[in-house]
Design a protein around this motif. Sequence first.
Motif, short mmCIF file in Angstrom:
data_model
loop_
_atom_site.label_atom_id
_atom_site.label_comp_id
_atom_site.label_asym_id
_atom_site.label_seq_id
_atom_site.Cartn_x
_atom_site.Cartn_y
_atom_site.Cartn_z
N ALA A 8 0.83 -1.20 0.00
CA ALA A 8 0.00 0.00 0.00
C ALA A 8 0.87 1.26 0.00
O ALA A 8 0.56 2.23 -0.68
CB ALA A 8 -0.93 -0.01 1.22
N VAL A 10 4.05 1.59 -1.15
CA VAL A 10 4.70 1.75 -2.46
C VAL A 10 3.69 2.28 -3.47
O VAL A 10 3.99 3.18 -4.27
CB VAL A 10 5.30 0.40 -2.94
CG1 VAL A 10 5.87 0.54 -4.34
CG2 VAL A 10 6.38 -0.08 -1.98
N ALA A 11 2.47 1.75 -3.41
CA ALA A 11 1.43 2.19 -4.34
C ALA A 11 1.07 3.66 -4.12
O ALA A 11 0.87 4.41 -5.08
CB ALA A 11 0.19 1.31 -4.19
N THR A 14 3.60 5.74 -5.78
CA THR A 14 3.37 5.77 -7.23
C THR A 14 2.22 6.72 -7.57
O THR A 14 2.30 7.51 -8.50
CB THR A 14 3.04 4.36 -7.75
OG1 THR A 14 4.10 3.49 -7.41
CG2 THR A 14 2.84 4.35 -9.27
N LYS A 15 1.14 6.65 -6.79
CA LYS A 15 -0.02 7.50 -7.06
C LYS A 15 0.37 8.97 -7.01
O LYS A 15 0.01 9.75 -7.88
CB LYS A 15 -1.10 7.28 -5.97
CG LYS A 15 -1.97 6.08 -6.16
CD LYS A 15 -3.04 6.09 -5.06
CE LYS A 15 -3.58 4.69 -4.84
NZ LYS A 15 -4.52 4.66 -3.70
N ILE A 16 1.09 9.34 -5.95
CA ILE A 16 1.34 10.77 -5.73
C ILE A 16 2.41 11.30 -6.69
O ILE A 16 2.31 12.41 -7.20
CB ILE A 16 1.67 11.02 -4.24
CG1 ILE A 16 1.17 12.38 -3.81
CG2 ILE A 16 3.15 10.83 -3.93
CD1 ILE A 16 1.01 12.54 -2.32
N ARG A 17 3.42 10.47 -7.01
CA ARG A 17 4.48 10.97 -7.89
C ARG A 17 4.02 10.98 -9.36
O ARG A 17 4.58 11.70 -10.17
CB ARG A 17 5.76 10.14 -7.76
CG ARG A 17 5.67 8.73 -8.30
CD ARG A 17 6.93 8.24 -9.00
NE ARG A 17 6.70 6.89 -9.49
CZ ARG A 17 6.07 6.61 -10.63
NH1 ARG A 17 5.63 7.58 -11.42
NH2 ARG A 17 5.87 5.37 -10.98
N SER A 18 2.98 10.21 -9.68
CA SER A 18 2.55 10.13 -11.07
C SER A 18 1.63 11.28 -11.48
O SER A 18 1.18 11.32 -12.61
CB SER A 18 1.86 8.78 -11.34
OG SER A 18 0.72 8.64 -10.53
N LEU A 19 1.37 12.19 -10.56
CA LEU A 19 0.52 13.34 -10.89
C LEU A 19 1.36 14.60 -10.97
O LEU A 19 2.11 14.93 -10.05
CB LEU A 19 -0.57 13.52 -9.82
CG LEU A 19 -1.61 12.41 -9.77
CD1 LEU A 19 -2.58 12.66 -8.62
CD2 LEU A 19 -2.37 12.31 -11.08
N ARG A 20 1.22 15.31 -12.07
CA ARG A 20 2.00 16.56 -12.22
C ARG A 20 1.61 17.56 -11.15
O ARG A 20 2.42 18.36 -10.71
CB ARG A 20 1.74 17.17 -13.59
CG ARG A 20 2.32 16.35 -14.72
CD ARG A 20 2.10 17.06 -16.04
NE ARG A 20 2.30 16.15 -17.15
CZ ARG A 20 2.06 16.47 -18.41
NH1 ARG A 20 1.60 17.67 -18.70
NH2 ARG A 20 2.27 15.60 -19.37
N ALA A 86 -9.20 13.52 -4.04
CA ALA A 86 -9.17 13.25 -5.49
C ALA A 86 -9.60 11.81 -5.76
O ALA A 86 -10.17 11.51 -6.80
CB ALA A 86 -7.77 13.50 -6.05
N THR A 92 -11.53 6.60 -7.96
CA THR A 92 -10.45 5.62 -7.78
C THR A 92 -10.44 5.06 -6.36
O THR A 92 -9.81 4.04 -6.12
CB THR A 92 -9.06 6.23 -8.07
OG1 THR A 92 -8.87 7.36 -7.23
CG2 THR A 92 -8.92 6.64 -9.52
N SER A 96 -8.98 1.52 -4.98
CA SER A 96 -8.04 1.47 -3.86
C SER A 96 -8.56 0.56 -2.74
O SER A 96 -7.81 -0.21 -2.16
CB SER A 96 -7.79 2.87 -3.31
OG SER A 96 -7.17 3.67 -4.29
#
Lengths: 260, 301
Positions: A8, A10-11, A14-20, A86, A92, A96
């Motif tokens: 959870a 690591v995911a 990924t979620k937070i870094r993948s958004l500009r 969000a 989403t 989750s």
Amino acid sequence: MLTTYQGAAVAEWTKIRSLRSTWWTLAAMVGSSIALAAITCGVVAAHWATATAADKAGWDPTNQSLSGTLTAQIAIAVLGVLAITAEFSTGTIRASVMATPHRTPLTVAKAVVVGFIALVVGEIGAFGSFFVGQAILSGHAPSASIGQPGVLRAVVLCGVYCALVALVALGLGLILRHTAGAISAIVGIFLVLPGVIALLPGKLAADINRLTPEQLGANSMGAVVHVPDAFSALTATVLMAAYAVAIVAVGNLLLRRRDV
Amino acid sequence: MDIAVNDIRKTYGRSVAVDGLTFRVEPGRVTGFLGPNGAGKSTTMRMILGLDRPDRGTATINGRRYADLDHPLRHVGALLEARALHPGRSARDHLVYLAQTNDIPRQRVDAVLEQVGLAPVAAKRVKSYSLGMGQRLGIAVALLGDPDVLVLDEPVNGLDVEGVRWIRGLLKGLAGQGRAVLLSSHLLGEMSMTADHLVVIAKGRLIADCSTDEFLARGAGRSVHVKSPDLAQLLAAVRRAGGEISSTDGDVATITSLSSPEIGVIAAKEGLVLSELMPSGPSLEEAFVEITSDVAMEAGV
């Protein structure tokens, strides 16, 4: 093999870094924090010669340079709110929760990732503001150096304060589930509440006021010179952490109880 | 692997969404979950998936509640509403984080992107996707953990003809591999082409739980369309065999109470020419409306 909590976390990263928007928000936070430090310290530097004796007596150059970071906390709070609201606005959250059906690991993972990012960025903002602010004050007004007693503590705790604000925001997002609602609540608590408390009669106002997150940050955690009526830096940090933990815990309880 | 829904009930305020529903979804076939909009299909699926808590009853997957499954995405794949995606995130990142939550190997992300045909656009942010691409990504999410059970809510909604055909073939293939597939739809015709078995509900209650063929047969009586240059002789022979003629028009007629093989045999025995012989069963729509209205009458609605 990742455990549920590790997976959870690591995911969430990924979620937070993948958004500009994450990077824009963080850049806005650091940028506005340093810019505000430069402006407020510049104003003081320009007017130091005409400052009153009382102003000079309570002068805390460290706290002055950190004031920008304490204002830019709103940007960090938005990051904390969006980390959960969000998910509700886009839907989403259902993916989750299906991936992590016990839900507590989801909350813990979000708190760890949001708290960590806010801490790192908060420290960058705090140290950046401190050094820029002192450079501007230097030669015009008494300035601080990082080695003086209490200065490093105040700068570090300023970053810690940002991380705790982000967690309070995350908790409010979990409870309210709406971006606008949660951000309004943040603005209410950090900006409106102090004004309302000020309307209360004398001593009562001071007693309540020092408990507000804004005062804990501005007058205790980010201060070197003791402010009358304010808590010590340690007490303020513990109180602020208690707020953050309590609000996230309530948010988690509601996440577990309610349908998504 | 199967899904067992046992006497579940769910109310929202004073309205009853699902009222004492019991059914099973067996492996190796596509089970169609059929009902008009608002019948309680989505609510039931959400309870199966642990999103909503039933007021009463249980929904289990292989005997366990969804929330008690270890790494649930590896056992159950789901597609709920389309476009439950953050518009600012790429398809690949969306799949990557879901894979991370359940310790699913990274290769599965590429495999499902390939399988649904999104590999070339996987790095693009979802906001640029068409409805059909979003739906394909939803299917990719469902397939990510290579699950034995699939729960799909209206997967063909908004898809073009080619997309509908693709999903139909995909689901039949998955069931053919021994997986349990639960597929909801209010598009009844689509269901008759995809589902082997039907669970039909209306107003939160079970109306039918049977094979698709049986459900169709329960509807209005079957009829057979014939065309013959020897129509008068054919119809006389049909009447003698107990068939009823519901309509004639020139050299074509519609016969009820006899099946098309029976009519074929009659024509062969009498040495008559058949230029057309076509069973025209009731559409699923007709059967559905008939059966649900019967239930509504009984319930006094």
